[in-house]
Design a protein around this motif. Structure first.
Motif, PDB file in Angstrom:
ATOM      1  N   ALA A 182       0.815  -1.068  -0.064  1.00 37.34           N
ATOM      2  CA  ALA A 182       0.084   0.069  -0.116  1.00 37.34           C
ATOM      3  C   ALA A 182       0.833   1.254   0.124  1.00 37.34           C
ATOM      4  CB  ALA A 182      -0.745  -0.195   1.335  1.00 37.34           C
ATOM      5  N   THR A 183       0.587   2.218  -0.745  1.00 41.10           N
ATOM      6  CA  THR A 183       1.173   3.616  -0.652  1.00 41.10           C
ATOM      7  C   THR A 183       0.383   4.775  -0.692  1.00 41.10           C
ATOM      8  OG1 THR A 183       2.776   4.996  -1.713  1.00 41.10           O
ATOM      9  CG2 THR A 183       1.516   3.677  -3.165  1.00 41.10           C
ATOM     10  N   GLU A 184       0.537   5.816   0.145  1.00 39.09           N
ATOM     11  CA  GLU A 184      -0.100   7.119   0.408  1.00 39.09           C
ATOM     12  C   GLU A 184       0.493   8.004  -1.043  1.00 39.09           C
ATOM     13  OE1 GLU A 184      -2.516   7.793   2.190  1.00 39.09           O
ATOM     14  OE2 GLU A 184      -2.332   5.755   3.411  1.00 39.09           O
ATOM     15  N   TYR A 185       1.386   7.509  -1.799  1.00 39.40           N
ATOM     16  CA  TYR A 185       2.049   8.494  -2.741  1.00 39.40           C
ATOM     17  C   TYR A 185       1.495   8.292  -3.907  1.00 39.40           C
ATOM     18  CZ  TYR A 185       5.602   9.106   0.917  1.00 39.40           C
ATOM     19  OH  TYR A 185       6.099   9.691   2.297  1.00 39.40           O
ATOM     20  N   LEU A 186       0.692   7.312  -4.211  1.00 39.58           N
ATOM     21  CA  LEU A 186       0.085   7.098  -5.722  1.00 39.58           C
ATOM     22  C   LEU A 186      -1.079   6.411  -5.775  1.00 39.58           C
ATOM     23  CD1 LEU A 186       1.029   7.057  -8.998  1.00 39.58           C
ATOM     24  CD2 LEU A 186       1.535   4.430  -8.452  1.00 39.58           C
ATOM     25  N   SER A 187      -2.061   6.898  -6.527  1.00 39.55           N
ATOM     26  CA  SER A 187      -3.395   6.197  -6.871  1.00 39.55           C
ATOM     27  C   SER A 187      -3.484   6.171  -8.307  1.00 39.55           C
ATOM     28  CB  SER A 187      -4.563   6.877  -6.064  1.00 39.55           C
ATOM     29  OG  SER A 187      -5.667   6.764  -6.743  1.00 39.55           O
TER      30      SER A 187
END
Ligand SMILES: [Zn+2]
Length: 389
Positions: free
Chosen positions: A190-195
């Protein structure tokens, strides 16, 4: 640290590296085009493999890798050089540890692949060898996933983008992203940096003529939202759609809200081709050719200060398409006075193009300082142990 997007000068073709602002500097590669001339130290074609290798990471075994690689569609100008430069097969069989670093094939930890673009492409024409190799690798990874109930290691991971025909992807739910859904993580993390919002390939509808979708270049289209900080409310949008042509953009306009299509950076589809904006031929109709208002609406949602990049040869005022001078004019008018249009074959100079680096800013994207000029000074090819063939 800022997230960056680097577009490599590969003439008419795509090769784009996205590097996130997270601690791991997560790397996503979209397409590759590494010509044998680019591997030839005696030839002045930009050595994009060297430029790519300078930017990506190595693992604990000193093997170069990217976290993900997406193939937008299996045309040669989007996958050339795959077999020479990327490791295909189980990582447990990696065979390049004794080679010089510059010759070690790059490991792709997670593959992003769309079965439907392969299906549409093969109806049109046979696949090139690198596309066949990508397809075989995707198949191998799907089999590995099914065998282990989707619990696989780096190098066997895969995301399937878009459902295939006739329920062929129904048993792949854990690794399937349906059209319209968002990809939240990278390589299973999971990453907050890319959607990443998957907009196409769109499935067939009852009233679609199969010929329309198959004869035109069908591509994966993703609107990426990239952030410099996990705490940032604002994401910068990068809309990338391979070689999708006018019929596809018209469908996109019908299927999605304008806000879904907003971008701060657009890769002008199909190397700035007129065929992404119009049903008319540029070489035959010239200035009488009409723009599709629907396609223009899909591609016209530029935010203030947006950047549009043509990944192509220099754009000149002639009947050539792609790249097409009138398509460039249309994109310039979309941008208005606040936006910037760039061409990878012209930066910083047409005689010596270098990778074009674009940074995520607090609002939108900006050209990195000396985006390609600084790189151009050092772009002469390094000596190498051997040539790729
Ligand atoms: Zn192309």
């Amino acid at each position: 640290m800022k997230a960056t997007i680097t577009l490599f000068p590969v003439d008419d073709g795509d090769m784009t590296l996205m590097q996130l602002a997270d601690e791991d500097k997560t790397c996503l590669l979209i397409d590759c085009k590494i010509r044998s001339a680019a591997d030839d130290g005696e030839d002045d074609t930009p050595d994009v493999a060297h430029e790519l290798r300078k930017r990506i990471k190595t693992d604990n075994n000193n093997r170069p890798y990217v976290d993900t690689m997406l193939l937008s569609h299996p045309d040669e100008d989007h996958c050339l050089g795959l077999r020479n430069h990327f490791w295909l097969g189980p990582v447990s069989e990696y065979a390049d540890d004794d080679k010089p670093q510059s010759e070690k094939r790059i490991i792709i930890r997670q593959l992003w692949s769309s079965p439907i673009v392969f299906r549409r492409a093969t109806k049109k024409q046979p696949l090139c060898d690198d596309a066949e190799a990508f397809k075989a690798e995707a198949k191998r990874r799907v089999t590995a996933n099914l065998k282990s109930k989707f619990s696989v290691s780096d190098g066997d991971k895969i995301l399937i983008l878009g459902e295939d025909e006739n329920g062929k992807t129904d048993d792949l739910t854990p690794i399937l992203i349906k059209c319209g859904e968002r990809i939240q993580g990278v390589n299973g993390q999971a990453t907050e940096y890319l959607s990443a919002h998957l907009l196409a390939p769109i499935g067939m509808q009852d009233d679609d003529q199969e010929e329309v979708l198959s004869k035109n270049n069908s591509s994966v289209i993703i609107n990426y939202e990239v952030k410099n900080s996990a705490f940032s409310d604002h994401g910068s949008r990068f809309l990338s759609g391979g070689d999708a042509e006018v019929e596809i953009w018209e469908r996109i306009s019908d299927e999605y809200e304008a806000t879904d299509l907003e971008y701060d950076l657009l890769q002008a589809p199909h190397h700035c081709s007129w065929r992404s904006l119009s049903h008319d031929s540029w070489s035959k109709k010239g200035e009488d050719a009409k723009v599709s208002t629907k396609a223009l609406s899909a591609l016209g949602q530029a935010r203030k200060g947006a950047i549009i990049v043509s990944s192509s040869r220099p754009i000149v005022d002639d009947k050539n398409d792609p790249p097409c001078i009138r398509a460039k004019r249309e994109y310039r008018s979309i941008l208005g006075s606040s936006g910037i249009f760039k061409c990878t074959g012209e930066e910083p100079t047409t005689s010596n193009p270098a990778p074009l680096k674009i940074e995520v800013a607090s609002s939108g994207f900006v050209l990195a300082v000396g985006a390609s000029a600084a790189a151009a000074v050092t772009s002469s090819k390094p000596p190498r142990a051997g040539r790729w063939r």
